[in-house]
Design an enzyme around this catalytic site. Structure first.
Site, PDB file in Angstrom:
ATOM      1  N   TYR A 173       0.811  -1.213   0.000  1.00  0.00           N
ATOM      2  CA  TYR A 173       0.000   0.000   0.000  1.00  0.00           C
ATOM      3  C   TYR A 173       0.849   1.270   0.000  1.00  0.00           C
ATOM      4  O   TYR A 173       0.307   2.374   0.005  1.00  0.00           O
ATOM      5  CB  TYR A 173      -0.958   0.016   1.198  1.00  0.00           C
ATOM      6  N   LYS A 176       3.532 -14.029   6.159  1.00  0.00           N
ATOM      7  CA  LYS A 176       3.913 -14.972   5.096  1.00  0.00           C
ATOM      8  C   LYS A 176       5.440 -15.024   5.075  1.00  0.00           C
ATOM      9  O   LYS A 176       6.073 -14.971   4.019  1.00  0.00           O
ATOM     10  CB  LYS A 176       3.321 -14.471   3.767  1.00  0.00           C
ATOM     11  N   ASP A 194      -1.938 -17.744   5.699  1.00  0.00           N
ATOM     12  CA  ASP A 194      -2.971 -18.535   5.010  1.00  0.00           C
ATOM     13  C   ASP A 194      -3.640 -19.488   5.998  1.00  0.00           C
ATOM     14  O   ASP A 194      -4.861 -19.685   5.974  1.00  0.00           O
ATOM     15  CB  ASP A 194      -2.429 -19.271   3.778  1.00  0.00           C
ATOM     16  N   ASP A 247      -5.878  -6.286   5.597  1.00  0.00           N
ATOM     17  CA  ASP A 247      -7.021  -5.824   4.815  1.00  0.00           C
ATOM     18  C   ASP A 247      -7.944  -7.016   4.543  1.00  0.00           C
ATOM     19  O   ASP A 247      -9.170  -6.951   4.740  1.00  0.00           O
ATOM     20  CB  ASP A 247      -6.489  -5.237   3.499  1.00  0.00           C
TER      21      ASP A 247
END
Ligand code: NAP
Length: 489
Positions: A134, A181, A214, A238
């Protein structure tokens, strides 16, 4: 009877926003005013109307001026123009005032049936709010290959991680999970994980654990009640926070707070839902919840609790439910205005089925303003990744670059295509695009590279290939400051 002395007035910038924004904001404002708390609203514009005036940021100077003064904003959603050019006015506001963390609590609402009803979901996603993908730094590297830089800083990680632990303490929560991640993006996502593990030691009263993002999404759907606070990077947050809002009834129930050291901006997670604009049908709970977070931020704990309780009572008793819960065409739905009036009528009552939480003031992390937060003892410049645009195959590019670098202190180590080594050939089957990363490293016997040597190599390469990007390869305190390509030895 003499009325209680009014508290010191606090000024808040109020941005009604686009689409359903003005309806939600009006609802929240009426309810806040009905508690008797002394808030002075300074109404300002941002979003669609402002884009149409030709201001590409969507945020006019009067709004910026007001926020600089009030340091506190309650805003409705702002529509983002789709396409090139204009940026999201929401992201602009968050970034202009360095609201580094986005707090998104979700909690099971009594009387709002979901597949999870009765499981006691009550968790908060703390999302880093200004960095990551972002940062909005994007380039077309070739006419057919786009790049978005994922920037993660140690300072940004430290602020959001400290805030997550402080929030856990302020709300009497028992655990903080860090979702990353880092197994794939070892330097960027890994930065959050490493910072989290280090700072967790300062909060021995809070259980700290790491989860791959995940699996976090999977666990949130399977067993959401195991989570208390989740801290995560901007993009992950988000997505995860939209998921968590669905667990408790949807976007109509998800408030948020954008927290910075200087400024805080309170808004619903949802957008401007244009199809419902002006119909007086939407659920204002998320914006009312955002006003509750705002009142706590302003130290108005009593008014905040009064509104939260009234909201819980309204849903618990179920006499007035909005269309997102009972169906817009069911004939049973309350309008936004009727819902607002029901909440006002319930001010002063306490819910039967929900135990109120005790909130203490949130201690904001205070980091020195110095832009440099990590100073290595040593650094070494040992090579460069030179990115070129070419329609040739790797078997052609490799020998050509080796010839061009023949008398340079740098030698070609490998070439990758979208992160996977394609030269020297490893026998893999890669469908190449015209974007190659060519890794050059120092030949044996040279201690360190100079900028002049790199520029010399770049000029030689430019004789044959169009280069569009260069990254220095550096070691900090003996550790490589870069990752290997897939398949690179
Ligand atoms: P959205 O406005 O959040 O709406 C998506 C759907 O969520 C709606 O169609 C509706 O679902 C439901 N919904 C949202 N708010 C609701 C409420 N208060 N009460 C009941 N239902 C509600 O997302 P979008 O359609 O993707 O985005 C529309 C615009 O908003 C875009 O321009 C986007 O950029 C902007 N946006 C702004 C913000 C912000 O200001 N912070 C955040 C997100 C998006 P059903 O259709 O199922 O009824």
């Amino acid at each position: 009877m003499a009325s209680a002395p009014a508290s010191t007035p606090k000024t808040v910038t109020l941005i009604p926003g686009d689409g359903i924004g003005p309806e939600c904001i009006e609802s929240a404002r009426r309810i806040v005013d009905a508690t008797g708390v002394n808030i002075v609203w300074e109404v300002r514009d941002a979003g669609e109307k402002v884009f149409k005036q030709g201001i590409p940021s969507g945020v006019p100077p009067e709004t910026i001026e007001s926020i600089r003064k009030t340091r506190c904003v309650l805003k409705g959603p702002l529509s983002t123009p789709v396409g090139y050019g204009e940026k999201s006015a929401n992201v602009t506001l968050r970034k202009l005032f360095e609201t580094f963390a986005n707090i998104r609590p979700v909690r099971e609402m009594p009387g709002v049936p979901t597949p999870y009803s009765g499981r006691g979901i009550d968790l908060v996603v703390v999302r880093e709010n200004v960095e990551d993908l972002y940062a909005g730094i994007e380039h077309m590297q070739t006419p057919g290959v786009a790049q978005c830089l994922k920037l993660i800083s140690r300072k940004g990680c430290e602020k959001v991680v400290r805030l997550a632990f402080e929030l856990a303490r302020a709300e009497g929560r028992r655990s903080v999970a860090c979702a990353t991640k880092s197994n794939i993006m070892k330097l960027t996502e890994g930065m959050l994980k490493r910072t989290f593990e280090e700072i967790a030691r300062e909060y021995p009263d809070i259980q700290a654990w790491h989860i791959i993002v995940d699996n976090c999404a999977h666990q949130l759907v399977k067993k959401p009640e195991q989570f208390d606070v989740i801290v995560t990077t901007n993009m992950n947050g988000d997505i995860l926070s939209d998921l968590t809002s669905a667990l408790v009834g949807g976007l109509g129930f998800a408030p948020s707070a954008n927290i910075g050291t200087e400024v805080a901006i309170f808004e619903a997670v949802h957008g401007s839902a244009p199809k419902y604009a002006g119909k007086n049908v939407i659920n204002p709970t998320a914006v009312i919840g955002s006003a509750v977070l705002m009142l706590r931020h302003l130290g108005e704990f009593e008014a905040a609790q009064k509104i939260e309780n009234a909201l819980l009572v309204t849903w618990e008793e179920g006499q007035c439910k909005t269309g997102d819960v009972v169906g817009y065409d069911s004939g049973k739905a309350c309008s936004t205005t009727q819902f607002t009036e029901a909440v006002i009528a319930n001010l002063g009552r306490t819910p039967r089925s929900v135990q109120p939480r005790t909130y203490r003031p949130l201690r904001l992390p205070q980091l020195p303003p110095d832009p440099v937060t990590v100073r290595p003892q040593s650094r070494r410049f040992i090579g460069a990744d030179i990115f070129i645009e070419s329609g040739d195959l790797p078997a052609v590019i490799g020998p050509a670059l080796e010839a061009l670098a023949a008398s340079s202190p740098l030698k070609l180590k490998m070439i990758s295509n979208r992160g996977t080594q394609v030269y020297p050939d490893k026998g893999t089957l890669i469908d190449c695009v015209d974007h190659y990363r060519c890794r050059f490293v120092l030949r044996e016997g040279t201690a360190e590279l100079s900028d002049a040597q790199l520029l010399d190599l770049l000029q030689r390469i430019a004789q044959k290939y169009r280069w569009m990007h260069v990254e220095k390869l550096q070691e900090f305190d003996g550790q490589p400051g870069y990752t290997k390509a897939q398949g690179e030895d």
